[in-house]
Write a protein that holds these residues in place. Sequence first.
Motif, PDB file in Angstrom:
ATOM      1  N   ALA A  30       0.841  -1.200   0.000  1.00 13.54           N
ATOM      2  CA  ALA A  30       0.000   0.000   0.000  1.00 13.54           C
ATOM      3  C   ALA A  30       0.878   1.253   0.000  1.00 13.54           C
ATOM      4  O   ALA A  30       0.578   2.237  -0.685  1.00 13.54           O
ATOM      5  CB  ALA A  30      -0.908   0.002   1.227  1.00 13.54           C
ATOM      6  N   VAL A  31       1.960   1.222   0.764  1.00 11.00           N
ATOM      7  CA  VAL A  31       2.846   2.390   0.840  1.00 11.00           C
ATOM      8  C   VAL A  31       3.579   2.579  -0.477  1.00 11.00           C
ATOM      9  O   VAL A  31       3.689   3.694  -0.986  1.00 11.00           O
ATOM     10  CB  VAL A  31       3.853   2.219   2.008  1.00 11.00           C
ATOM     11  N   LEU A  32       4.117   1.478  -1.017  1.00 10.49           N
ATOM     12  CA  LEU A  32       4.919   1.575  -2.238  1.00 10.49           C
ATOM     13  C   LEU A  32       4.091   1.857  -3.477  1.00 10.49           C
ATOM     14  O   LEU A  32       4.631   2.236  -4.507  1.00 10.49           O
ATOM     15  CB  LEU A  32       5.749   0.302  -2.425  1.00 10.49           C
ATOM     16  N   ASP A  33       2.776   1.688  -3.395  1.00  9.24           N
ATOM     17  CA  ASP A  33       1.935   1.995  -4.550  1.00  9.24           C
ATOM     18  C   ASP A  33       1.809   3.490  -4.768  1.00  9.24           C
ATOM     19  O   ASP A  33       1.467   3.940  -5.851  1.00  9.24           O
ATOM     20  CB  ASP A  33       0.541   1.365  -4.386  1.00  9.24           C
ATOM     21  N   LYS A  34       2.079   4.273  -3.741  1.00 10.46           N
ATOM     22  CA  LYS A  34       1.997   5.723  -3.873  1.00 10.46           C
ATOM     23  C   LYS A  34       3.346   6.237  -4.370  1.00 10.46           C
ATOM     24  O   LYS A  34       4.369   6.016  -3.731  1.00 10.46           O
ATOM     25  CB  LYS A  34       1.637   6.363  -2.533  1.00 10.46           C
ATOM     26  N   GLY A  35       3.343   6.894  -5.514  1.00 11.87           N
ATOM     27  CA  GLY A  35       4.574   7.325  -6.180  1.00 11.87           C
ATOM     28  C   GLY A  35       5.499   8.172  -5.333  1.00 11.87           C
ATOM     29  O   GLY A  35       6.705   7.909  -5.227  1.00 11.87           O
ATOM     30  N   ASN A  36       4.970   9.234  -4.719  1.00 16.03           N
ATOM     31  CA  ASN A  36       5.818  10.143  -3.940  1.00 16.03           C
ATOM     32  C   ASN A  36       6.424   9.430  -2.737  1.00 16.03           C
ATOM     33  O   ASN A  36       7.616   9.598  -2.435  1.00 16.03           O
ATOM     34  CB  ASN A  36       5.015  11.356  -3.461  1.00 16.03           C
ATOM     35  N   GLU A  37       5.589   8.680  -2.049  1.00 16.55           N
ATOM     36  CA  GLU A  37       6.087   7.980  -0.857  1.00 16.55           C
ATOM     37  C   GLU A  37       7.115   6.921  -1.242  1.00 16.55           C
ATOM     38  O   GLU A  37       8.097   6.708  -0.544  1.00 16.55           O
ATOM     39  CB  GLU A  37       4.927   7.365  -0.076  1.00 16.55           C
ATOM     40  N   ARG A  38       6.862   6.242  -2.371  1.00 16.26           N
ATOM     41  CA  ARG A  38       7.808   5.226  -2.829  1.00 16.26           C
ATOM     42  C   ARG A  38       9.163   5.874  -3.101  1.00 16.26           C
ATOM     43  O   ARG A  38      10.188   5.360  -2.667  1.00 16.26           O
ATOM     44  CB  ARG A  38       7.301   4.559  -4.100  1.00 16.26           C
ATOM     45  N   ARG A  39       9.159   7.016  -3.791  1.00 17.85           N
ATOM     46  CA  ARG A  39      10.429   7.703  -4.086  1.00 17.85           C
ATOM     47  C   ARG A  39      11.131   8.128  -2.799  1.00 17.85           C
ATOM     48  O   ARG A  39      12.336   7.958  -2.640  1.00 17.85           O
ATOM     49  CB  ARG A  39      10.181   8.906  -4.989  1.00 17.85           C
ATOM     50  N   GLU A  40      10.359   8.645  -1.842  1.00 16.78           N
ATOM     51  CA  GLU A  40      10.949   9.091  -0.575  1.00 16.78           C
ATOM     52  C   GLU A  40      11.528   7.903   0.192  1.00 16.78           C
ATOM     53  O   GLU A  40      12.647   7.963   0.701  1.00 16.78           O
ATOM     54  CB  GLU A  40       9.906   9.811   0.280  1.00 16.78           C
ATOM     55  N   ILE A  41      10.769   6.809   0.269  1.00 18.65           N
ATOM     56  CA  ILE A  41      11.249   5.622   0.992  1.00 18.65           C
ATOM     57  C   ILE A  41      12.500   5.069   0.319  1.00 18.65           C
ATOM     58  O   ILE A  41      13.498   4.757   0.976  1.00 18.65           O
ATOM     59  CB  ILE A  41      10.143   4.551   1.087  1.00 18.65           C
ATOM     60  N   LEU A  42      12.441   4.956  -1.015  1.00 21.79           N
ATOM     61  CA  LEU A  42      13.601   4.421  -1.734  1.00 21.79           C
ATOM     62  C   LEU A  42      14.811   5.341  -1.592  1.00 21.79           C
ATOM     63  O   LEU A  42      15.944   4.875  -1.441  1.00 21.79           O
ATOM     64  CB  LEU A  42      13.257   4.186  -3.206  1.00 21.79           C
ATOM     65  N   ALA A  43      14.602   6.637  -1.598  1.00 20.62           N
ATOM     66  CA  ALA A  43      15.705   7.580  -1.420  1.00 20.62           C
ATOM     67  C   ALA A  43      16.311   7.429  -0.026  1.00 20.62           C
ATOM     68  O   ALA A  43      17.540   7.415   0.145  1.00 20.62           O
ATOM     69  CB  ALA A  43      15.224   9.012  -1.635  1.00 20.62           C
TER      70      ALA A  43
END
Length: 133
Positions: A30-43
């Motif tokens: 659910a978290v990784l499906d959101k683009g902005n949050e995914r980029r922030e988490i991956l960063a």
Amino acid sequence: SRDSTNGPAAIILDHLDAQDETGNGIEWNAVLDKGNERREILARLSNRMQMGLYSLNKATEKQHKERIKTDHKIRREHDDQLVKLVDAHSKEQVLLQEELNQMSKKCEQCKASLRHSEEKCKDTASKLEIARQ
């Protein structure tokens, strides 16, 4: 998008899904499906990995320097021991050579004394022979 993942990514996602089913984990999908949050988490994960790699590199570098220092210390100790052994061997060799020289001198003295005794013996034998005649 799950169908396009394979290998380690699929294993991780399966593991995360299993945690989700037990209720013991973050709902990563659910978290990784959101683009902005995914980029922030991956960063952030990328930053953490870089920090971890930096720490590992520093620790490895420190261990390497300590190992080099220890190796140099051991090498110096071995060199010192070797020098002491060589010095002791050299001194012993000098003493043995001196002893050999003294024994050779004594041997020459004994040989000279023996020659002198043989000459005296011949002289005495000769005088005895003359006296018997």
